[in-house]
Design an enzyme around this catalytic site. Structure first.
Site, short mmCIF file in Angstrom:
data_model
loop_
_atom_site.label_atom_id
_atom_site.label_comp_id
_atom_site.label_asym_id
_atom_site.label_seq_id
_atom_site.Cartn_x
_atom_site.Cartn_y
_atom_site.Cartn_z
N SER A 70 0.80 -1.23 0.00
CA SER A 70 0.00 0.00 0.00
C SER A 70 0.83 1.27 0.00
O SER A 70 0.32 2.34 -0.30
CB SER A 70 -0.95 0.02 1.21
OG SER A 70 -0.23 0.16 2.41
N LYS A 142 0.96 4.61 6.89
CA LYS A 142 0.39 5.46 5.84
C LYS A 142 1.08 6.83 5.87
O LYS A 142 1.85 7.14 6.79
CB LYS A 142 -1.12 5.67 6.05
CG LYS A 142 -1.95 4.40 6.10
CD LYS A 142 -2.01 3.65 4.79
CE LYS A 142 -2.81 2.36 4.91
NZ LYS A 142 -2.71 1.52 3.69
#
Length: 255
Positions: A70, A142
């Site tokens: 990701s 993230k």
């Protein structure tokens, strides 16, 4: 001749020539095998080193195994990064562009989603804190895109992300990815973060939790630390490259 001297001479001569004196008698204790002592010291040293590493990992610098793609190309599957746990300890807060590791409990995962027993969770947590296994299912990595007070919009007419009305050129995105396939227009509450993966087409992030309690916003207090270094593989060893994508943006819509 002195009688007392004669008695003393006879006493000394009457003692066995090879016998020990009364005051020098001792009980012999067999020596322990050298191998067992060495093994015990090795085990003790190993326990002390492991404890020291766990303490260092808990409070200062934690290895973190990247479990998914990701955050490509910035971080790859199998990378081991070093999370700086002191980055936000002394009054500093996460800023736009920071790559952070956080506990997504209550924002990305529900409180009761963990099915692991207490002992298993403890052992897994210890191994994960040393970067030996994948992190807990509630831990995520993230990039911070919006902080408290920011208005984050995607996308503008040219397909760019906007923060507080200013377009952001995200050079860190995975080649071929758009800033987002999902349109959104949100204002980040105070003490919350809007986070997204760099591989936007392969990342479950704040966008996926817009309709849930909390709206995909991560509480600042849930941030574990900032990813500052790459520790493995050796070919990528070094500090994590920063970004100037958010340079020049005004602090918030309230500023």
């Amino acid at each position: 001749m002195d009688t007392e001297a004669q008695h003393m001479e006879r006493d000394r001569s009457s003692a066995p020539a090879d016998g020990p004196e009364e005051g020098s008698r001792s009980t012999h204790v067999p020596d322990r095998p050298a191998g067992s002592m060495s093994w015990g010291r090795t085990v003790l040293l190993g326990m002390l080193c492991t404890t020291a590493l766990l303490l260092f990992s808990t409070f200062v610098l934690q290895p973190f195994l990247i479990p998914s793609g990701s955050m490509q190309p910035t971080l790859r599957v199998g990378d081991r990064v070093l999370v700086n746990k002191l980055a936000y300890r002394f009054g500093s807060e996460p800023g736009r562009g920071d790559v952070v590791v956080f506990d997504g409990t209550g924002s990305f995962v529900q409180e009761d989603e963990s099915g692991e027993n207490a002992v298993g969770a403890l052992l897994h947590g210890a191994a994960a804190s040393l970067g030996l296994v994948e992190p807990a299912g509630s831990d995520f990595v993230k990039r911070v895109v919006g902080v408290g007070g920011d208005r984050v919009v995607c996308c503008d007419k040219r397909g760019r992300l906007e923060v507080n009305g200013a377009p952001v050129t995200e050079e860190y995105l995975h080649p071929g990815d758009r800033p987002s396939e999902v349109a959104f227009d949100i204002v980040v509450p105070d003490d919350r973060l809007w986070v997204m993966g760099d591989h936007r087409s392969n990342s479950r992030d704040s966008r996926d939790h817009l309709g849930e309690p909390g709206g995909g916003m991560v509480p600042v207090e849930r941030v574990i630390g900032r990813v500052d270094w790459l520790g493995w593989p050796l070919g990528r060893l070094g500090s994590l490259e920063g970004t100037d994508a958010f340079t020049g943006l005004r602090p918030t819509d309230h500023g």
